[in-house]
Design a protein around this motif. Sequence first.
Motif, short mmCIF file in Angstrom:
data_model
loop_
_atom_site.label_atom_id
_atom_site.label_comp_id
_atom_site.label_asym_id
_atom_site.label_seq_id
_atom_site.Cartn_x
_atom_site.Cartn_y
_atom_site.Cartn_z
N ASP A 16 13.01 -7.26 5.43
CA ASP A 16 11.97 -6.61 6.22
C ASP A 16 11.00 -5.94 5.24
OD1 ASP A 16 10.38 -5.06 7.83
OD2 ASP A 16 12.02 -4.16 8.97
N ARG A 17 9.96 -6.65 4.87
CA ARG A 17 9.06 -6.16 3.82
C ARG A 17 8.34 -4.88 4.24
NH1 ARG A 17 6.61 -10.89 0.07
NH2 ARG A 17 8.54 -12.06 -0.22
N SER A 18 8.01 -4.76 5.49
CA SER A 18 7.32 -3.54 5.93
C SER A 18 8.21 -2.33 5.77
CB SER A 18 6.85 -3.69 7.39
OG SER A 18 7.96 -3.88 8.25
N PHE A 19 9.52 -2.48 6.01
CA PHE A 19 10.46 -1.37 5.82
C PHE A 19 10.51 -0.94 4.37
CE2 PHE A 19 14.91 -0.35 4.57
CZ PHE A 19 15.01 0.89 5.19
N TYR A 20 10.61 -1.90 3.45
CA TYR A 20 10.71 -1.55 2.03
C TYR A 20 9.37 -1.05 1.48
CZ TYR A 20 15.38 -3.43 2.23
OH TYR A 20 16.70 -3.64 2.56
N ARG A 21 8.28 -1.50 2.04
CA ARG A 21 6.97 -0.94 1.64
C ARG A 21 6.88 0.53 2.02
NH1 ARG A 21 4.67 -6.01 3.65
NH2 ARG A 21 4.07 -7.31 1.86
N ARG A 22 7.37 0.88 3.19
CA ARG A 22 7.34 2.28 3.60
C ARG A 22 8.21 3.13 2.68
NH1 ARG A 22 7.66 -0.14 8.75
NH2 ARG A 22 9.89 0.33 8.91
N LEU A 23 9.36 2.59 2.29
CA LEU A 23 10.23 3.33 1.38
C LEU A 23 9.57 3.54 0.02
CD1 LEU A 23 13.72 1.67 1.99
CD2 LEU A 23 13.00 3.95 2.69
N ALA A 24 8.75 2.57 -0.39
CA ALA A 24 8.13 2.65 -1.70
C ALA A 24 6.95 3.61 -1.75
CB ALA A 24 7.66 1.25 -2.13
N ALA A 25 6.44 4.03 -0.61
CA ALA A 25 5.28 4.92 -0.58
C ALA A 25 5.65 6.28 -1.15
CB ALA A 25 4.76 5.05 0.85
N ALA A 26 4.92 6.72 -2.16
CA ALA A 26 5.27 7.95 -2.88
C ALA A 26 5.37 9.19 -2.00
CB ALA A 26 4.27 8.19 -4.01
N PRO A 27 4.51 9.41 -0.99
CA PRO A 27 4.61 10.65 -0.21
C PRO A 27 5.86 10.70 0.68
CG PRO A 27 2.44 9.63 0.01
CD PRO A 27 3.34 8.63 -0.62
N CYS A 28 6.59 9.60 0.74
CA CYS A 28 7.71 9.51 1.70
C CYS A 28 9.05 9.75 1.05
CB CYS A 28 7.69 8.13 2.37
SG CYS A 28 6.19 7.79 3.28
N ARG A 29 9.09 10.53 -0.03
CA ARG A 29 10.36 10.74 -0.72
C ARG A 29 10.40 12.10 -1.42
NH1 ARG A 29 9.88 6.69 -5.15
NH2 ARG A 29 9.49 5.23 -3.48
N THR A 30 11.64 12.52 -1.77
CA THR A 30 11.86 13.75 -2.52
C THR A 30 12.69 13.42 -3.75
OG1 THR A 30 11.84 15.08 -0.51
CG2 THR A 30 12.84 16.06 -2.46
N ARG A 31 12.26 13.85 -4.91
CA ARG A 31 13.04 13.57 -6.12
C ARG A 31 14.26 14.47 -6.14
NH1 ARG A 31 10.59 13.83 -12.21
NH2 ARG A 31 10.94 16.07 -11.91
N VAL A 32 15.44 13.86 -6.34
CA VAL A 32 16.69 14.62 -6.35
C VAL A 32 17.38 14.56 -7.71
CG1 VAL A 32 17.03 14.36 -3.87
CG2 VAL A 32 17.96 12.64 -5.42
N GLY A 33 16.84 13.81 -8.66
CA GLY A 33 17.43 13.75 -9.98
C GLY A 33 16.50 13.05 -10.95
N ALA A 34 16.57 13.43 -12.24
CA ALA A 34 15.73 12.81 -13.26
C ALA A 34 16.32 13.08 -14.64
CB ALA A 34 14.30 13.34 -13.18
N PHE A 35 16.25 12.10 -15.51
CA PHE A 35 16.67 12.25 -16.90
C PHE A 35 16.10 11.09 -17.70
CE2 PHE A 35 19.92 9.88 -14.61
CZ PHE A 35 20.14 8.78 -15.42
N GLU A 36 16.25 11.14 -19.01
CA GLU A 36 15.84 10.04 -19.88
C GLU A 36 17.05 9.49 -20.62
OE1 GLU A 36 12.71 10.88 -22.60
OE2 GLU A 36 11.21 11.26 -21.03
N VAL A 37 17.07 8.19 -20.80
CA VAL A 37 18.08 7.54 -21.64
C VAL A 37 17.46 7.39 -23.03
CG1 VAL A 37 19.60 5.56 -21.92
CG2 VAL A 37 18.91 6.28 -19.62
N PRO A 38 17.98 8.08 -24.04
CA PRO A 38 17.39 8.02 -25.38
C PRO A 38 17.49 6.62 -25.97
CG PRO A 38 18.89 9.89 -25.15
CD PRO A 38 19.12 9.01 -23.97
N ILE A 39 16.80 6.42 -27.09
CA ILE A 39 16.84 5.10 -27.72
C ILE A 39 18.26 4.77 -28.17
CG2 ILE A 39 14.45 5.36 -28.49
CD1 ILE A 39 15.54 5.67 -31.36
N ARG A 40 18.56 3.47 -28.08
CA ARG A 40 19.83 2.92 -28.58
C ARG A 40 21.05 3.63 -28.00
NH1 ARG A 40 18.38 1.22 -34.88
NH2 ARG A 40 17.08 -0.55 -34.25
N SER A 41 20.98 3.95 -26.74
CA SER A 41 22.10 4.64 -26.10
C SER A 41 22.25 4.12 -24.68
CB SER A 41 21.88 6.15 -26.10
OG SER A 41 20.80 6.50 -25.27
#
Length: 291
Positions: A16-41
């Motif tokens: 259902d492409r319309s469903f996944y397009r709605r999920l991809a819309a930036a205003p429709c989400r809340t960030r709950v986690g973030a980090f970086e994976v360093p080089i060679r790790s």
Amino acid sequence: MGSPPPAYQGAALEVDRSFYRRLAAAPCRTRVGAFEVPIRSGRAWRVPKGHLCRLETVEGPQVGDLNLWHADDPRERFWAARTRQLQRAHVSTFDRLWSTLPFLRPLATITADTLEHYGEDGDGDGGRVHDLLGTRCDPYVNRLLTGEDFDFHCHSNLVRAVAPFGLTEFDVHDVLNVFQCTGLTGDDRYFMKACPARPGDFFEFFAEVDLLCALSTCPGGDLSVPLWGPGARDPIDVCHPIGVEVFAPRPGLLERWSPPARAAYRGLHGVRLPEWADLPDRTGRSGEAPG
């Protein structure tokens, strides 16, 4: 002459492409986690079902090797070969990442990809991005080709990443090479090219089930430097981290969504269970219950 039709077709492969397009819309989400994976790790993390996960080249081009498992049963894991057949050899938006037998269901669906219009590279080699043709680099092949040991290949990075989750080297499996540009030569040999991603490019997927994810930042960096052969050298100067973000969709977007069920097949592969009437009694006779 046109191209032959895909070998695998059917309604089960539609999304259902319309469903996944709605999920991809930036205003429709809340960030709950973030980090970086360093080089060679490598690093492993959980993504709850119904959440989105974004991988981003935050500083420059970088190849990442991605493994997926069902978080509650790691016997169910990403199946690169079948995904290559059911979807394509280089995946992008609306393609799904399928799990192994006997589960055979989408673990994740790709919702956004800033490189989705890359297509074939411009110099005629036929290279494409987000590769399922190859697999992770590993210290065993490195030793075979160079005679030297190196502990920070993607396989080793993934082994270290999943250890805190109770998994071992035997659980690490064929990967999705995110941001990697690959193809086949005219004589059908695998090649790798420099990663075309730039700072801010991203690859995002929706967790159809509770996921355990693991990502290695490839020690080859953007793969612009040969890893083997006469031009090979340490490519540490072309290595960059990869950012990871996890998002919860806006409440209400998942009202009609439910996690996919495991494969419906419950047969015995042609093996017939014994029946009581076929079992001999203690006297050697069959067909009668022992008295």
